[in-house]
Design a protein around this motif. Structure first.
Motif, PDB file in Angstrom:
ATOM      1  N   ALA A  72      23.744  34.907  70.312  1.00 30.61           N
ATOM      2  CA  ALA A  72      24.604  35.185  71.465  1.00 30.61           C
ATOM      3  C   ALA A  72      24.401  34.144  72.559  1.00 30.61           C
ATOM      4  CB  ALA A  72      24.320  36.588  71.999  1.00 30.61           C
ATOM      5  N   GLY A  73      23.556  33.158  72.263  1.00 29.76           N
ATOM      6  CA  GLY A  73      23.371  32.072  73.212  1.00 29.76           C
ATOM      7  C   GLY A  73      22.234  32.299  74.197  1.00 29.76           C
ATOM      8  N   LEU A  74      21.531  33.437  74.056  1.00 29.89           N
ATOM      9  CA  LEU A  74      20.428  33.719  74.975  1.00 29.89           C
ATOM     10  C   LEU A  74      19.116  33.356  74.293  1.00 29.89           C
ATOM     11  CD1 LEU A  74      19.658  34.894  77.740  1.00 29.89           C
ATOM     12  CD2 LEU A  74      19.445  37.110  76.634  1.00 29.89           C
ATOM     13  N   LYS A  75      18.515  32.279  74.747  1.00 33.53           N
ATOM     14  CA  LYS A  75      17.284  31.810  74.101  1.00 33.53           C
ATOM     15  C   LYS A  75      16.097  32.222  74.953  1.00 33.53           C
ATOM     16  CE  LYS A  75      16.269  28.828  70.543  1.00 33.53           C
ATOM     17  NZ  LYS A  75      15.265  29.740  69.987  1.00 33.53           N
ATOM     18  N   LEU A  76      15.396  33.278  74.520  1.00 33.62           N
ATOM     19  CA  LEU A  76      14.240  33.743  75.270  1.00 33.62           C
ATOM     20  C   LEU A  76      12.996  33.030  74.774  1.00 33.62           C
ATOM     21  CD1 LEU A  76      14.630  37.635  75.447  1.00 33.62           C
ATOM     22  CD2 LEU A  76      14.895  35.991  77.287  1.00 33.62           C
ATOM     23  N   PRO A  77      12.010  32.810  75.668  1.00 37.16           N
ATOM     24  CA  PRO A  77      10.709  32.340  75.181  1.00 37.16           C
ATOM     25  C   PRO A  77      10.144  33.383  74.215  1.00 37.16           C
ATOM     26  CG  PRO A  77      10.783  32.415  77.590  1.00 37.16           C
ATOM     27  CD  PRO A  77      12.048  33.031  77.101  1.00 37.16           C
ATOM     28  N   ILE A  78       9.352  32.926  73.255  1.00 32.41           N
ATOM     29  CA  ILE A  78       8.873  33.855  72.225  1.00 32.41           C
ATOM     30  C   ILE A  78       8.070  35.008  72.816  1.00 32.41           C
ATOM     31  CG2 ILE A  78       7.284  34.032  70.275  1.00 32.41           C
ATOM     32  CD1 ILE A  78       8.316  31.274  69.431  1.00 32.41           C
ATOM     33  N   PHE A  79       7.238  34.687  73.801  1.00 33.15           N
ATOM     34  CA  PHE A  79       6.420  35.729  74.427  1.00 33.15           C
ATOM     35  C   PHE A  79       7.311  36.827  75.013  1.00 33.15           C
ATOM     36  CE2 PHE A  79       3.995  37.293  78.202  1.00 33.15           C
ATOM     37  CZ  PHE A  79       2.903  37.797  77.516  1.00 33.15           C
ATOM     38  N   ALA A  80       8.347  36.422  75.721  1.00 27.45           N
ATOM     39  CA  ALA A  80       9.254  37.393  76.328  1.00 27.45           C
ATOM     40  C   ALA A  80      10.008  38.182  75.258  1.00 27.45           C
ATOM     41  CB  ALA A  80      10.244  36.687  77.255  1.00 27.45           C
ATOM     42  N   ALA A  81      10.446  37.477  74.206  1.00 30.05           N
ATOM     43  CA  ALA A  81      11.182  38.151  73.145  1.00 30.05           C
ATOM     44  C   ALA A  81      10.297  39.192  72.448  1.00 30.05           C
ATOM     45  CB  ALA A  81      11.684  37.130  72.131  1.00 30.05           C
ATOM     46  N   ALA A  82       9.033  38.815  72.212  1.00 29.78           N
ATOM     47  CA  ALA A  82       8.106  39.743  71.547  1.00 29.78           C
ATOM     48  C   ALA A  82       7.914  40.999  72.390  1.00 29.78           C
ATOM     49  CB  ALA A  82       6.768  39.057  71.302  1.00 29.78           C
ATOM     50  N   ILE A  83       7.732  40.793  73.694  1.00 38.76           N
ATOM     51  CA  ILE A  83       7.537  41.952  74.579  1.00 38.76           C
ATOM     52  C   ILE A  83       8.807  42.803  74.622  1.00 38.76           C
ATOM     53  CG2 ILE A  83       7.263  42.618  76.998  1.00 38.76           C
ATOM     54  CD1 ILE A  83       5.170  40.504  77.237  1.00 38.76           C
ATOM     55  N   LEU A  84       9.937  42.120  74.641  1.00 37.99           N
ATOM     56  CA  LEU A  84      11.205  42.855  74.674  1.00 37.99           C
ATOM     57  C   LEU A  84      11.325  43.776  73.456  1.00 37.99           C
ATOM     58  CD1 LEU A  84      13.869  43.188  76.204  1.00 37.99           C
ATOM     59  CD2 LEU A  84      14.841  41.401  74.755  1.00 37.99           C
ATOM     60  N   THR A  85      10.984  43.258  72.284  1.00 36.89           N
ATOM     61  CA  THR A  85      11.072  44.098  71.082  1.00 36.89           C
ATOM     62  C   THR A  85      10.101  45.270  71.162  1.00 36.89           C
ATOM     63  OG1 THR A  85       9.416  42.841  69.866  1.00 36.89           O
ATOM     64  CG2 THR A  85      11.698  42.133  69.642  1.00 36.89           C
ATOM     65  N   MET A  86       8.901  45.000  71.702  1.00 37.26           N
ATOM     66  CA  MET A  86       7.911  46.081  71.809  1.00 37.26           C
ATOM     67  C   MET A  86       8.395  47.174  72.753  1.00 37.26           C
ATOM     68  SD  MET A  86       4.469  43.770  71.995  1.00 37.26           S
ATOM     69  CE  MET A  86       3.228  45.051  72.190  1.00 37.26           C
ATOM     70  N   VAL A  87       8.946  46.750  73.889  1.00 39.22           N
ATOM     71  CA  VAL A  87       9.430  47.721  74.878  1.00 39.22           C
ATOM     72  C   VAL A  87      10.602  48.519  74.293  1.00 39.22           C
ATOM     73  CG1 VAL A  87      10.563  47.966  77.112  1.00 39.22           C
ATOM     74  CG2 VAL A  87       8.659  46.387  76.853  1.00 39.22           C
ATOM     75  N   PHE A  88      11.497  47.805  73.654  1.00 36.88           N
ATOM     76  CA  PHE A  88      12.659  48.447  73.033  1.00 36.88           C
ATOM     77  C   PHE A  88      12.207  49.510  72.034  1.00 36.88           C
ATOM     78  CE2 PHE A  88      15.943  48.432  69.630  1.00 36.88           C
ATOM     79  CZ  PHE A  88      17.035  48.813  70.385  1.00 36.88           C
ATOM     80  N   ASN A  89      11.190  49.156  71.261  1.00 38.07           N
ATOM     81  CA  ASN A  89      10.700  50.072  70.230  1.00 38.07           C
ATOM     82  C   ASN A  89       9.920  51.241  70.824  1.00 38.07           C
ATOM     83  OD1 ASN A  89       8.235  50.723  68.204  1.00 38.07           O
ATOM     84  ND2 ASN A  89      10.104  50.284  67.062  1.00 38.07           N
ATOM     85  N   VAL A  90       8.928  50.938  71.645  1.00 40.15           N
ATOM     86  CA  VAL A  90       8.039  52.010  72.115  1.00 40.15           C
ATOM     87  C   VAL A  90       8.749  52.904  73.134  1.00 40.15           C
ATOM     88  CG1 VAL A  90       6.866  51.003  74.127  1.00 40.15           C
ATOM     89  CG2 VAL A  90       5.602  52.444  72.517  1.00 40.15           C
ATOM     90  N   GLY A  91       9.737  52.362  73.816  1.00 42.16           N
ATOM     91  CA  GLY A  91      10.476  53.162  74.791  1.00 42.16           C
ATOM     92  C   GLY A  91      11.092  54.398  74.146  1.00 42.16           C
ATOM     93  N   ALA A  92      11.623  54.228  72.945  1.00 43.82           N
ATOM     94  CA  ALA A  92      12.276  55.349  72.260  1.00 43.82           C
ATOM     95  C   ALA A  92      11.263  56.418  71.852  1.00 43.82           C
ATOM     96  CB  ALA A  92      13.025  54.839  71.035  1.00 43.82           C
ATOM     97  N   TYR A  93      10.125  55.970  71.325  1.00 44.31           N
ATOM     98  CA  TYR A  93       9.098  56.951  70.929  1.00 44.31           C
ATOM     99  C   TYR A  93       8.550  57.666  72.155  1.00 44.31           C
ATOM    100  CZ  TYR A  93       9.185  55.116  66.185  1.00 44.31           C
ATOM    101  OH  TYR A  93       9.579  54.766  64.928  1.00 44.31           O
ATOM    102  N   THR A  94       8.344  56.885  73.215  1.00 43.81           N
ATOM    103  CA  THR A  94       7.853  57.484  74.464  1.00 43.81           C
ATOM    104  C   THR A  94       8.851  58.517  74.986  1.00 43.81           C
ATOM    105  OG1 THR A  94       6.793  55.391  74.974  1.00 43.81           O
ATOM    106  CG2 THR A  94       7.012  56.948  76.770  1.00 43.81           C
TER     107      THR A  94
END
Lengths: 242, 227
Positions: free
Chosen positions: B83-105
């Motif tokens: 989609a043209g949004l190039k995140l730094p890997i660190f930010a992308a990794a955290i984003l996936t973690m937040v996206f995932n754990v947010g639902a379980y939380t």
């Protein structure tokens, strides 16, 4: 004496069941009104309409100058004028007695934290539980919890207090200690609406008794009316209790 | 079985391991805080009166809880990239973690909120508290106290599964382990070291949550009884 609570022709249904079928009564400033009746007679619902825990379908309802039948109602202002005590105490279990009492004054009236403890102390003294200020609800007996709930309500300095079967969950001894606190409040001039099964209390403390039956005010009069019921329904209700 | 362990040859990689472990902890700390916020907001949204918001929150929770974490990572990482949004890997990794754990939380917090008796809310309403005040003082605090063990378990699990973000070349502990073992050829030793490090970090995390719990729940600290 001006009426601070005025119900006129209140109708209220839960789904298809009409629980209030045109209820009208008034409560004057400083008056203590006991509302009695069988389970399902609508007495608790009528009480809960007074502070908007239930909404009404039709009729006019005015409490301390707030028009509850108007869309312009300022709900928070109404709730600050009307205190309520429940059958199941509903103290907040994760807060100490002090925090239970001062939560609403701190949040709603912006009471500074430095004055909170003094307010809790003062409210607790009115119900005779000053020494329990740092306890948690679970460390108190049912009667003590109910007295704290009364203190919590008092701390908001309400103009009217509603009591919804506040002793129904208590044994006779604990009931006595709660009723004594309520009697003191009544003598102090508090305007009170008390839904109760305690006929002795109704007779002795209430200025007026309202007997509700099948969603209507069936009979009303001073405490002595319980010794001389006019309607067969009140007669039957009172004799069942014996 | 004849295998001679050689941990000595891993010695030179200690700074690498340490850097990876610190990154894992850093990602975990950030994702815990943000995941908590998302989870609480989502739980409130799901209980709220707006049907579209409740449906949206419900859909998010169901999608996350019924798809593999690795697929979510690829989806977010490569999806955002296309989609043209190039995140730094660190930010992308955290984003996936937040996206995932947010639902379980969200599900855990919602379960906690459901244990709050309606009478508690009525009492708060009768005292004149506003809806946000009721949520904060009367619903959320006791709800969190009740589900705190499940919550902390979920966040420890998130820390462990953050190893999957090595798949998008996040340089956290597992990512480091992959480079170390391909350089040193001591795969078995490398992963033993990494397993021990993860275990120690999990213990550390639990201890941290214990301390936070002591500070957050004074009633529990004083009486020791469940709410």
């Amino acid at each position: 004496m001006s009426a601070v609570v005025k119900l006129h022709d209140i109708h209220k249904s839960f789904g298809a069941i009409e629980v209030l079928k045109g209820v009208s009564f008034e409560i004057d400033r400083g008056e203590v009104v006991a509302i009695i009746g069988r389970s399902g007679s609508g007495k608790s619902t009528a009480l809960r309409c007074i502070n908007r825990l239930e909404t009404i379908q039709s009729g006019t309802l005015e409490v301390c100058g707030h028009r509850l039948d108007q869309p312009t109602l300022d709900l928070r202002a109404l709730r600050q004028d009307v205190g309520m005590v429940f059958q199941s105490y509903n103290l907040f279990p994760h807060l100490t007695v002090e925090q239970n009492i001062t939560l609403a004054p701190r949040r709603v009236k912006r009471l500074p934290n430095s004055q909170a403890r003094a307010l809790a102390q003062e409210s607790l003294e009115r119900v005779g539980l000053a020494e329990k200020i740092d306890c948690y609800p679970e460390q108190l007996s049912g009667g003590q919890q109910q007295r704290v709930a009364i203190a919590r309500s008092l701390a908001m300095q309400p103009k009217v207090m509603l009591f919804d079967e506040v002793t129904s969950a208590l044994d006779p001894q604990l009931t006595g200690e709660v009723l004594r606190v309520m009697e003191t409040l009544a003598q102090g001039g508090m305007t009170m609406a008390v839904v109760t099964h305690e006929m002795t209390f109704a007779r002795r403390v209430a200025d007026r008794v309202i007997f509700m039956h099948q969603g209507r005010v069936w009979e009303t009069g001073p405490g002595e009316m319980l010794e001389n019921p006019q309607t067969p329904e009140l007669q039957a209700f009172l004799s069942n209790g014996l | 079985m004849k295998y001679t362990f050689d941990f000595a040859s891993l010695q030179e990689y200690w700074p690498e391991f340490l850097r990876g472990a610190l990154m894992t902890l850093e990602m975990t700390a950030i994702a815990t805080v943000l995941g908590m916020v998302i989870g609480v907001l989502c739980a409130i949204g799901r209980r709220g009166k707006r049907p579209w918001l409740a449906a949206l929150c419900g859909a998010y929770v169901e999608v996350v809880r019924n798809t593999p974490y690795l697929i979510q990572i690829f989806f977010i990482f490569f999806g955002l990239a296309s989609a043209g949004l190039k995140l730094p890997i660190f930010a992308a990794a955290i984003l996936t973690m937040v996206f995932n754990v947010g639902a379980y939380t969200a599900e855990i917090v919602r379960a906690g909120m459901d244990t709050i008796h309606p009478g508690q809310i009525e009492a708060a309403e009768a005292l004149g508290l506003s809806v946000p005040q009721i949520y904060w003082d009367v619903i959320l605090r006791p709800a969190l106290e009740r589900v705190y063990p499940s919550l902390t378990g979920q966040f420890v699990l998130m820390m462990l599964s953050s190893s999957v973000t090595s798949q998008i070349s996040a340089e956290e502990l597992t990512g480091v382990a992959n480079s170390v073992q391909s350089e040193s050829f001591r795969s078995f030793e490398t992963f033993i070291v990494v397993a021990v490090l993860y275990f120690l970090m999990a213990m550390l995390l639990k201890f941290a949550f214990f301390l936070v719990g002591q500070a957050m729940f004074p009633r529990r600290r004083r009486l020791g009884t469940p709410l």
